[in-house]
Every structure is written in structure tokens, then in C-alpha cells.
Scaffold this motif. Sequence first.
Motif, short mmCIF file in Angstrom:
data_model
loop_
_atom_site.label_atom_id
_atom_site.label_comp_id
_atom_site.label_asym_id
_atom_site.label_seq_id
_atom_site.Cartn_x
_atom_site.Cartn_y
_atom_site.Cartn_z
N SER A 55 0.83 -1.21 0.00
CA SER A 55 0.00 0.00 0.00
C SER A 55 0.86 1.26 0.00
CB SER A 55 -0.93 0.01 1.22
OG SER A 55 -0.17 -0.08 2.42
N GLN A 149 -0.45 -2.18 -7.35
CA GLN A 149 -1.91 -2.16 -7.18
C GLN A 149 -2.55 -3.37 -7.85
OE1 GLN A 149 -2.55 1.85 -8.76
NE2 GLN A 149 -3.27 2.52 -6.76
N GLU A 152 -2.02 -6.40 -5.66
CA GLU A 152 -2.91 -6.35 -4.50
C GLU A 152 -4.34 -6.69 -4.88
OE1 GLU A 152 -2.14 -5.73 -1.01
OE2 GLU A 152 -0.42 -6.53 -2.11
N ARG A 153 -4.77 -6.27 -6.08
CA ARG A 153 -6.12 -6.61 -6.54
C ARG A 153 -6.27 -8.12 -6.70
NH1 ARG A 153 -5.92 -1.87 -9.71
NH2 ARG A 153 -5.04 -3.02 -11.47
N LYS A 155 -4.59 -10.45 -5.08
CA LYS A 155 -4.65 -11.04 -3.74
C LYS A 155 -6.03 -10.86 -3.12
CE LYS A 155 0.26 -10.46 -2.58
NZ LYS A 155 1.22 -9.74 -1.70
N ARG A 156 -6.59 -9.65 -3.27
CA ARG A 156 -7.92 -9.39 -2.70
C ARG A 156 -8.98 -10.28 -3.35
NH1 ARG A 156 -6.39 -3.89 -2.77
NH2 ARG A 156 -7.54 -3.57 -4.71
N ASP A 157 -8.87 -10.47 -4.67
CA ASP A 157 -9.84 -11.32 -5.38
C ASP A 157 -9.80 -12.75 -4.85
OD1 ASP A 157 -10.65 -9.21 -6.92
OD2 ASP A 157 -9.44 -9.74 -8.68
N VAL A 159 -8.68 -13.77 -1.85
CA VAL A 159 -9.18 -13.81 -0.46
C VAL A 159 -10.71 -13.71 -0.44
CG1 VAL A 159 -9.23 -12.55 1.73
CG2 VAL A 159 -7.06 -12.89 0.54
N LYS A 160 -11.26 -12.77 -1.21
CA LYS A 160 -12.72 -12.60 -1.25
C LYS A 160 -13.40 -13.85 -1.77
CE LYS A 160 -14.14 -8.77 -3.17
NZ LYS A 160 -14.13 -7.62 -4.11
N ARG A 359 -8.77 -14.55 -12.88
CA ARG A 359 -10.09 -14.05 -12.44
C ARG A 359 -11.20 -14.97 -12.96
NH1 ARG A 359 -7.60 -8.82 -12.89
NH2 ARG A 359 -8.03 -8.71 -15.12
#
Length: 398
Positions: A55, A149, A152-153, A155-157, A159-160, A359
Motif C-alpha cells: 500500500s 496495485q 494487490e487486486r 490477492k484481494r480477489d 481472499v474474497k 479471475r
Amino acid sequence: MTFRYRGYDSSGKRVKGVVNAAGIEDAKEQLRHMGILVESVKPHRSLFTSELPPSLTAALGRNLSLYLKAGISLPKGLHLVAENFPKRSKQYRFLEETARLIESGGSFYDALAAQGVYRVPPFFLQTVKVAQKSGNLEMVLLELSEYVQEQERIKRDVVKAFIYPSFILLIAVAMINFMLTTIIPKIVDMFEATKSELPTSTKVTLALSHFFQSYSWAMIAAVALSVAAVAIFWKRSERFGYLMDKTLLKIPLFGSMITAMELGRFGRVMALLLQSGVPFAQALNYAAQTVGNRYLHKLFGKIATQIVEGKSFTQAVRENVKKREIPNDFINAVALGEKSSHLAFSLKSLSELYAQQNRDRIEVMLALLEPILMLVIGGIIGFLVISMLLPIFSISMG
């Protein structure tokens, strides 16, 4: 290698910190270049110095790029970015320390290497170093920000994607454990009083109930200790981690997702380094360091060695990669990019392609996982309920 130093800056103020260098002499040379009068330099190994947070990396690259385009100096830009963080935070100390080192006469690269608040990834340092020499620091910082960024996107995908199935699985395990340890034991006395022959399914359920009542906490402790042991060995044992990472690549669906993620990261960093003007062999070495899977990391290390020996990237990849370890589209794109002298563009395009493929895979996996999970959980709970109802019906009819 990291070295801790003590000395005095150009204003005579006593300073201390850490610097990344190949050896003590290289560290002293860096410090002299930064205008620091060296008092002592010693090897430094800290367990508590964390890596630069993604971040902060993204904010640093994005904001500094804008400030530099607006004509604001690098130290002033760092001070402005620091104002976004609390004064006692590590982020604030990192930015202020970097700005101070630049104001003392060092370059941005030297300051990032010398500050002791965070470990800066080698590929980031090398990209900044070359970008400063070529005069395109603004563009490179923005590219670095976009790369971080994007990672990080991803990784977030991931985890979600696993939050909902994990929650359902946790609730199901709690329900099954409650049935086996609380509800079923209350019905056992009624079965024992009748002294009638119980169905096989009921006997299995009662055996499971007795087992969970006696060993549930031991099972939880054993699972927790096993997971902790695997995690520790995975991180600290090079051979164990290598074998586990190699095994992961062979798991259907998950293996292809991991390969795509690692190749995407490698391709994006490699493209960024090449566009910044980093020599090819050096760019390959730094890009390989960003590959988290130890098996693929070692593979790219072999490729880098063969390139230094004079082989082409395509030839080295084909000689070291076994069947299905790396997709053919990666090898073909590398070959075409190398022939057309547009390797950076090919690698960046592949990185974007792999991100989209992952994705899509996550969406398909979720679409399949949720109904399968419901069927399995429903089947287990249904089996427990039916195995308890069968003897009750037999008793009532008898």
C-alpha cells in the motif's frame, strides 16, 4: 547484504541506519557518495525489519510521479506524502528518513537503500536506480505503482473468493461437532434401554459420537500443531518448501492458477525493468526474485545462468522447462518478442492475460465449489439425522 552504519552527515549531525550492499567496501562507497562520513560499518541481520508494504509502495509511486510532473523536488514530494501518515508511524519515519538522506546529498536509490525502517525489494531499488540515470523516474514510479496495485487486486480477489466457502465450511463443522457431541449422546440411552439390534449406519454414527466426545480437543490440537509445523517447515526449510511448491503446481486447477499468477508477476516486473533500461540478464535476475514459488524461482535462476553463458532467453526456457510446467503460450510469446525486439511488450501483455485468466478461473471455481460444498455438508448432516431416525422408527413400530 545489509550493513548497519554510524557516521556524520554533511551538516555534522550524527546519523545511523542500514544500507544494502554487496560487501563492506561497497557499503562504504555508497555512504561516501551520500555525503556521510563513515564511523563504522558492520553486517546487520534483523528479524524485525519488515518489507516495504504494498500500500505504501503504491502511494509512494503514484504521488511522487504526480509531484515530479508538477515540478516539485523529490525531498519535498516525500515530505508531502509523509503528511498522509501519523507522525509516529513507520510509514512516516520511512518517508522522512528517505527525504533526509536525499537532502544530505544522496540519490533516491541511495536513500532507499540506506534507510533502516523497511526492506525495499531489490527489483524496486534497481528500477529506481536505472530510471534516475535515464531521466524517466516519473514514468517508472507510476508503472511501479500500477504493478503493485494490480498484485494487490489479485490477492484481494483470491481472499474474497474463499471467504464465503470458508464461512460455510466452518459453520458446517461446528454443526456436525455439536450433533455428535451433544445431541446424539442424549439419544444413546434410549437405544441402549431397548437392547435391540441397531442398523449399521446408526452404529457408525454412535462410534463417531464416542470418538468426538473423547478426542475432539485432541483432534483440534493435532490439526493446529500439524498446520503450524507444515507452515514453519515450509518457510524455513529450503528443501521442504521446494518440494511443497513443486507439488502445488501439480494440483489440478490450483496448479495452473499458481503458475499463471507467478508468470504474470514475473512478466510484469521483467517488462518494467526492461522498459526502464536495466540490462537483460540483470533484469531477469531481479524479476526471478519476485517469484514466490521456490520451484519456479530455481527454474528461472537456471535460465538466468544460461543466458549469462550466451544462450537466448527462448533457448534457455525450452531447455529447462519440462512438459506442462510452463504454458506453451508463454514460451511462444517470449520467442516472438525476442525475435521482434518487443520482449517487454510481450511480457506485459502476457501478465495482463494471466491476470484475467485467473479471475475467470476463480469465478468458475466458486460456481462449482458452492453447490459441491452444500451437497457434501447436506449429505453428512442427512446421514447423521437418518441414522438416528431409523432405530426410532423401528422402536415405535415394534
